[in-house]
Design an enzyme around this catalytic site. Sequence first.
Site, PDB file in Angstrom:
ATOM      1  N   CYS A 247       0.897  -1.195   0.027  1.00  0.00           N
ATOM      2  CA  CYS A 247      -0.131   0.005  -0.006  1.00  0.00           C
ATOM      3  C   CYS A 247       0.729   1.331  -0.089  1.00  0.00           C
ATOM      4  CB  CYS A 247      -1.037   0.066   1.150  1.00  0.00           C
ATOM      5  SG  CYS A 247      -2.063  -1.311   1.332  1.00  0.00           S
TER       6      CYS A 247
HETATM    7  N1  LIG Z   1      -2.632  -5.783   2.232  1.00  0.00           N
HETATM    8  C1  LIG Z   1      -3.127  -4.809   2.705  1.00  0.00           C
HETATM    9  O1  LIG Z   1      -2.750  -4.283   3.881  1.00  0.00           O
HETATM   10  C2  LIG Z   1      -4.107  -3.615   2.150  1.00  0.00           C
HETATM   11  C3  LIG Z   1      -4.860  -2.823   2.957  1.00  0.00           C
HETATM   12  C4  LIG Z   1      -5.708  -1.872   2.545  1.00  0.00           C
HETATM   13  C5  LIG Z   1      -5.954  -2.276   1.047  1.00  0.00           C
HETATM   14  N2  LIG Z   1      -5.450  -2.897   0.170  1.00  0.00           N
HETATM   15  C6  LIG Z   1      -5.796  -3.168  -0.975  1.00  0.00           C
HETATM   16  O2  LIG Z   1      -6.420  -4.121  -1.394  1.00  0.00           O
HETATM   17  C7  LIG Z   1      -6.321  -4.618  -2.609  1.00  0.00           C
HETATM   18  C8  LIG Z   1      -5.936  -6.124  -2.497  1.00  0.00           C
HETATM   19  O3  LIG Z   1      -4.960  -6.409  -1.790  1.00  0.00           O
HETATM   20  P1  LIG Z   1      -4.415  -7.663  -1.133  1.00  0.00           P
HETATM   21  O4  LIG Z   1      -3.154  -7.157  -0.497  1.00  0.00           O
HETATM   22  O5  LIG Z   1      -5.480  -8.338  -0.330  1.00  0.00           O
HETATM   23  O6  LIG Z   1      -3.899  -8.267  -2.551  1.00  0.00           O
HETATM   24  P2  LIG Z   1      -3.337  -9.940  -2.619  1.00  0.00           P
HETATM   25  O7  LIG Z   1      -2.459  -9.943  -3.680  1.00  0.00           O
HETATM   26  O8  LIG Z   1      -3.064 -10.293  -0.971  1.00  0.00           O
HETATM   27  O9  LIG Z   1      -4.884 -10.721  -2.859  1.00  0.00           O
HETATM   28  C9  LIG Z   1      -5.462 -10.321  -4.176  1.00  0.00           C
HETATM   29  C10 LIG Z   1      -6.092 -11.870  -4.575  1.00  0.00           C
HETATM   30  O10 LIG Z   1      -6.697 -11.488  -5.660  1.00  0.00           O
HETATM   31  C11 LIG Z   1      -6.666 -12.536  -6.590  1.00  0.00           C
HETATM   32  N3  LIG Z   1      -7.022 -12.150  -7.739  1.00  0.00           N
HETATM   33  C12 LIG Z   1      -6.254 -11.339  -8.820  1.00  0.00           C
HETATM   34  N4  LIG Z   1      -6.917 -11.226  -9.880  1.00  0.00           N
HETATM   35  C13 LIG Z   1      -8.151 -11.927  -9.794  1.00  0.00           C
HETATM   36  C14 LIG Z   1      -9.279 -12.087 -10.563  1.00  0.00           C
HETATM   37  N5  LIG Z   1      -9.367 -11.670 -11.560  1.00  0.00           N
HETATM   38  N6  LIG Z   1     -10.522 -12.933 -10.109  1.00  0.00           N
HETATM   39  C15 LIG Z   1     -10.156 -13.483  -8.795  1.00  0.00           C
HETATM   40  N7  LIG Z   1      -9.085 -13.167  -7.865  1.00  0.00           N
HETATM   41  C16 LIG Z   1      -8.190 -12.495  -8.259  1.00  0.00           C
HETATM   42  C17 LIG Z   1      -5.216 -13.043  -6.201  1.00  0.00           C
HETATM   43  O11 LIG Z   1      -4.808 -14.249  -6.686  1.00  0.00           O
HETATM   44  C18 LIG Z   1      -5.073 -12.643  -4.853  1.00  0.00           C
HETATM   45  O12 LIG Z   1      -5.579 -14.036  -4.102  1.00  0.00           O
HETATM   46  C19 LIG Z   1      -5.295  -3.701  -3.605  1.00  0.00           C
HETATM   47  O13 LIG Z   1      -5.999  -2.699  -3.986  1.00  0.00           O
HETATM   48  C20 LIG Z   1      -4.600  -3.184  -2.100  1.00  0.00           C
HETATM   49  O14 LIG Z   1      -4.035  -1.979  -2.519  1.00  0.00           O
HETATM   50  C21 LIG Z   1      -4.422  -3.805   0.706  1.00  0.00           C
END
Ligand SMILES: NC(=O)c1ccc[n+]([C@@H]2O[C@H](COP(=O)([O-])OP(=O)(O)OC[C@H]3O[C@@H](n4cnc5c(N)ncnc54)[C@H](O)[C@@H]3O)[C@@H](O)[C@H]2O)c1
Length: 432
Positions: A271
């Site tokens: 992030c």
């Molecule tokens: N990790 C954090 O602490 C955090 C906090 C707040 C916001 N975010 C935001 O949340 C969003 C997700 O982040 P995350 O950390 O959970 O990512 P992540 O990589 O841990 O998880 C994303 C998941 O989405 C799946 N994916 C990708 N494309 C896909 C599709 N077309 N269909 C279905 N599944 C699909 C991936 O396989 C993965 O399991 C991002 O925009 C991030 O900036 C993350």
Amino acid sequence: MSDLERKLKEQSAVVGVIGLGYVGLPLAVAFAKAGFRILGFDIQRRRVDWVNNGQSYIVDVGSESLAAAVANGSLEATTDKSRLKEVDAICICVPTPLTKTKDPELSYVINESEQVSKYLQPGQLVVLESTTYPGTTREVMLPRLERSGLRVGQDFYLAYSPERVDPGNRENNIRNTPKVVGGIDPRSIRLAELLYQRIVDVVVPVSCTEVAEMTKIFENVFRNVNIALVNELAQLCEKMGISVWEVIDTAATKPFGYMPFYPGPGLGGHCIPLDPYYLANKAREYDFHTRFIELAADVNEQMPYYVVSRIMDALNSRDRNLKGAKILMLGVAYKKDVEDTRESPSVKLIRLLRGKGADVSYNDPFVEQVQIVEDTLKSVELTEETLSSADCVVIATDHSHYDYQYILRKTHLVFDTRGATRGLVGANLLRL
Ligand SMILES: NC(=O)c1ccc[n+]([C@@H]2O[C@H](COP(=O)([O-])OP(=O)(O)OC[C@H]3O[C@@H](n4cnc5c(N)ncnc54)[C@H](O)[C@@H]3O)[C@@H](O)[C@H]2O)c1
């Protein structure tokens, strides 16, 4: 009362969560615990299998609660997007990374909007949770969803609700962290509010999706800029012979108007290092340059190089060269007590140190192996032998597991980039 409103109130709605990662999996489990039936979607087959076997791969989700939700039939995972037809509300939690040139990489959001559009049903609520620039929900998602022939606010509903999860944080969780919701129209806001009220104590509705999107990015820019400020202060303090750690702790005794941020070897995680670029990039469409974001990026991105130069100086003053020196890095996760190495400054540090000819190994109780360019490094055991044979031990991540006093006792030279050794003294101890 609409059908969806009734189902949300009665908790009989089926919720689809797309992307079962750090954000999506805890969210899915929270909905399941609140009594909803959840269909989780991911493109990674092994993640879907792990979920269906009740096996967690995310630090904030216990396998027990996951297994319980699967066993009682409230949570199921699938790769089959056609099953989006079965759900009443859809939360999209896909990645929003950057390209190599640090431009927003919205392909996941675009692809998912197209997939959802293909299966969109009258009455469904779609909520984007991924962090992105203001305008994404309306400009990128809405036109694609309306290709289904359905109209927003009339046939389906569209909202944006940013995730504020902080992996590894034991105090703040989904339930007690207020959740912002903005919608394309008043009904979308109302329905998203109703949805999240089932799992969050306080829901904060805002006037539109753009306010919710900007709020999330502003929160992350705020951290990014303040970390840059304190990283700059650390460099000045070093020149002036002042402990930046003591300054920060002392300033934190002020009960108002101050909030502590800490210097470090660089930014990490999915992030804080990435999201500000989403805003900086979008701002250019308005002939506007987000100077604070650019300046903060400049300071923060230089930190690994600064740390390498400090390690080099420290070895030099002990008649050692960095070239050929044995460096043991403690921690490759981007922050303490998590296993996530995404954008980790430790990875960059290892790459830079190896580039200068150092022989680098690492220990991390959470990370068994890590990819450094073409090589896979494996975590070495933290023994008296590994500590004493290193020319320099670098504390790159301040995991709580480590016994810093012991590490200091057994090591020739410790360089602490995290202030983990505050309170300890030693001629062999250097801090950022
Ligand atoms: N990790 C954090 O602490 C955090 C906090 C707040 C916001 N975010 C935001 O949340 C969003 C997700 O982040 P995350 O950390 O959970 O990512 P992540 O990589 O841990 O998880 C994303 C998941 O989405 C799946 N994916 C990708 N494309 C896909 C599709 N077309 N269909 C279905 N599944 C699909 C991936 O396989 C993965 O399991 C991002 O925009 C991030 O900036 C993350």
